[in-house]
Structure formats: structure tokens, C-alpha cells
Design a protein around this motif. Structure first.
Motif, mmCIF file in Angstrom:
data_model
loop_
_atom_site.group_PDB
_atom_site.id
_atom_site.type_symbol
_atom_site.label_atom_id
_atom_site.label_comp_id
_atom_site.label_asym_id
_atom_site.label_seq_id
_atom_site.Cartn_x
_atom_site.Cartn_y
_atom_site.Cartn_z
ATOM 1 N N ASN A 32 104.971 0.256 20.218
ATOM 2 C CA ASN A 32 105.905 1.099 20.946
ATOM 3 C C ASN A 32 107.343 0.672 20.649
ATOM 4 O O ASN A 32 108.225 1.513 20.452
ATOM 5 C CB ASN A 32 105.611 1.034 22.453
ATOM 6 N N LEU A 33 107.566 -0.626 20.605
ATOM 7 C CA LEU A 33 108.891 -1.151 20.271
ATOM 8 C C LEU A 33 109.291 -0.704 18.869
ATOM 9 O O LEU A 33 110.431 -0.277 18.638
ATOM 10 C CB LEU A 33 108.887 -2.677 20.373
ATOM 11 N N ASP A 34 108.368 -0.764 17.928
ATOM 12 C CA ASP A 34 108.627 -0.318 16.563
ATOM 13 C C ASP A 34 109.025 1.158 16.558
ATOM 14 O O ASP A 34 110.019 1.540 15.943
ATOM 15 C CB ASP A 34 107.397 -0.555 15.686
ATOM 16 N N THR A 35 108.269 1.988 17.254
ATOM 17 C CA THR A 35 108.564 3.425 17.322
ATOM 18 C C THR A 35 109.948 3.667 17.903
ATOM 19 O O THR A 35 110.738 4.442 17.359
ATOM 20 C CB THR A 35 107.502 4.153 18.175
ATOM 21 N N ASN A 36 110.257 2.984 18.987
ATOM 22 C CA ASN A 36 111.553 3.183 19.646
ATOM 23 C C ASN A 36 112.721 2.654 18.821
ATOM 24 O O ASN A 36 113.832 3.176 18.915
ATOM 25 C CB ASN A 36 111.541 2.551 21.041
ATOM 26 N N THR A 37 112.480 1.653 18.003
ATOM 27 C CA THR A 37 113.545 1.105 17.152
ATOM 28 C C THR A 37 114.077 2.155 16.186
ATOM 29 O O THR A 37 115.271 2.203 15.900
ATOM 30 C CB THR A 37 113.024 -0.119 16.374
ATOM 31 N N TYR A 38 113.199 3.021 15.698
ATOM 32 C CA TYR A 38 113.602 4.024 14.709
ATOM 33 C C TYR A 38 114.063 5.345 15.326
ATOM 34 O O TYR A 38 114.404 6.276 14.603
ATOM 35 C CB TYR A 38 112.460 4.253 13.699
ATOM 36 N N ALA A 39 114.129 5.407 16.648
ATOM 37 C CA ALA A 39 114.600 6.620 17.318
ATOM 38 C C ALA A 39 116.101 6.789 17.098
ATOM 39 O O ALA A 39 116.832 5.824 16.846
ATOM 40 C CB ALA A 39 114.285 6.535 18.811
ATOM 41 N N GLU A 40 116.551 8.022 17.213
ATOM 42 C CA GLU A 40 117.972 8.347 17.087
ATOM 43 C C GLU A 40 118.779 7.532 18.098
ATOM 44 O O GLU A 40 118.379 7.385 19.247
ATOM 45 C CB GLU A 40 118.159 9.848 17.342
ATOM 46 N N GLY A 41 119.892 6.992 17.672
ATOM 47 C CA GLY A 41 120.749 6.211 18.555
ATOM 48 C C GLY A 41 122.146 6.169 17.964
ATOM 49 O O GLY A 41 122.606 7.154 17.379
ATOM 50 N N LEU A 43 122.856 4.672 15.382
ATOM 51 C CA LEU A 43 122.526 4.957 13.978
ATOM 52 C C LEU A 43 121.526 6.107 13.954
ATOM 53 O O LEU A 43 120.644 6.192 14.815
ATOM 54 C CB LEU A 43 121.896 3.739 13.305
ATOM 55 N N SER A 44 121.645 6.952 12.952
ATOM 56 C CA SER A 44 120.697 8.059 12.826
ATOM 57 C C SER A 44 119.317 7.537 12.434
ATOM 58 O O SER A 44 119.183 6.445 11.856
ATOM 59 C CB SER A 44 121.184 9.050 11.761
ATOM 60 N N THR A 45 118.311 8.320 12.750
ATOM 61 C CA THR A 45 116.950 7.976 12.343
ATOM 62 C C THR A 45 116.869 7.840 10.830
ATOM 63 O O THR A 45 116.209 6.938 10.312
ATOM 64 C CB THR A 45 115.965 9.057 12.852
ATOM 65 N N LYS A 46 117.554 8.707 10.108
ATOM 66 C CA LYS A 46 117.568 8.649 8.646
ATOM 67 C C LYS A 46 118.113 7.303 8.163
ATOM 68 O O LYS A 46 117.520 6.659 7.292
ATOM 69 C CB LYS A 46 118.397 9.810 8.082
ATOM 70 N N THR A 47 119.220 6.869 8.731
ATOM 71 C CA THR A 47 119.810 5.579 8.347
ATOM 72 C C THR A 47 118.841 4.445 8.645
ATOM 73 O O THR A 47 118.642 3.539 7.823
ATOM 74 C CB THR A 47 121.143 5.350 9.086
ATOM 75 N N LYS A 48 118.228 4.480 9.818
ATOM 76 C CA LYS A 48 117.281 3.429 10.192
ATOM 77 C C LYS A 48 116.085 3.387 9.254
ATOM 78 O O LYS A 48 115.605 2.302 8.886
ATOM 79 C CB LYS A 48 116.823 3.620 11.637
ATOM 80 N N GLU A 49 115.579 4.546 8.846
ATOM 81 C CA GLU A 49 114.448 4.570 7.916
ATOM 82 C C GLU A 49 114.848 4.016 6.547
ATOM 83 O O GLU A 49 114.069 3.313 5.901
ATOM 84 C CB GLU A 49 113.871 5.978 7.785
ATOM 85 N N MET A 50 116.069 4.324 6.110
ATOM 86 C CA MET A 50 116.544 3.775 4.838
ATOM 87 C C MET A 50 116.664 2.258 4.932
ATOM 88 O O MET A 50 116.293 1.535 3.996
ATOM 89 C CB MET A 50 117.875 4.416 4.433
ATOM 90 N N MET A 51 117.140 1.763 6.071
ATOM 91 C CA MET A 51 117.228 0.313 6.278
ATOM 92 C C MET A 51 115.828 -0.302 6.304
ATOM 93 O O MET A 51 115.597 -1.377 5.729
ATOM 94 C CB MET A 51 117.960 0.019 7.591
ATOM 95 N N GLY A 52 114.902 0.380 6.970
ATOM 96 C CA GLY A 52 113.522 -0.096 7.013
ATOM 97 C C GLY A 52 112.906 -0.160 5.629
ATOM 98 O O GLY A 52 112.150 -1.090 5.312
#
Length: 117
Positions: A32-41, A43-52
């Protein structure tokens, strides 16, 4: 959908169901923490996925790389952006990342081919 993509997605879904069916509270909270980390905030979800994706490449986790490639694809990352992501991962991770870049490029090509099929 290509076999490469279908096999990965099917396996991931099947095994996630097995793991979550065991009802382990710690695993559920972690996921659940992993899922919430990549939520829009901030930083955009797109940016977070690129970082991931960069982190996954540097850590050399092929399953994680495929997962983030798929998410980046869904979020509209284009090929020019993807190769800049690959470049960052290779600079940060060093030449040990090159084999993972090859497999990532192969998977990306399959994702891109899906768009035109």
C-alpha cells in the motif's frame, strides 16, 4: 499484446494474488505504501515512474524495470524521453547497467509496437 509483455503481466498478477491471499499485514502495508508513493502529488505520477525506472535500473531489478516501463508507457513517456532515462540510469549505475538497458530497450520496443498494432 506481445508474449514478452503478456507473460510478465500474467505472472505478476498471478503471484500478487497468491501473496496477497496469505493476508500478511506487513506485506499489505508495504505494498500500500508503494502504491501511495507513486500517486500524484508535488511530483507528477509520470515523474515518479521515471524516477522509479532509473532506480530499478541502477538496482538491476529486471521485474521492476519491466513494471516501470509499462507504467511509463501508460503515462505517455515517449521514446526520446525513455532514452534520456536510460542515459541517467547508465551514468548513475555505471556500465553494469548496460545489460539491463538492452533488456529494457527490448521491452520498450514491444510496448511501442503494441501502440501501432
Amino acid at each position: 499484446m506481445s508474449n514478452l509483455i503478456q507473460e510478465f503481466n500474467d505472472y505478476r498478477t498471478r503471484m500478487n494474488e497468491v501473496i496477497l491471499s496469505k493476508d500478511n499485514l506487513v506485506i499489505k502495508r508495504l505494498w500500500n505504501l508503494d502504491t501511495n508513493t507513486y500517486a500524484e502529488g508535488a511530483l507528477s505520477t509520470k515523474t515518479k515512474e521515471m524516477m522509479g525506472l532509473v532506480a530499478s535500473m541502477v538496482l538491476r531489478c529486471d521485474d521492476c524495470i519491466k513494471y516501470h516501463l509499462g507504467k511509463c508507457h501508460e503515462l505517455g513517456v515517449n521514446t526520446a524521453e525513455m532514452y534520456e532515462i536510460f542515459a541517467v540510469a547508465n551514468i548513475v549505475g555505471g556500465t553494469i547497467v548496460i545489460p539491463h538497458t538492452r533488456r529494457a530497450a527490448e521491452y520498450w520496443e514491444e510496448l511501442q509496437a503494441q501502440k501501432t498494432a
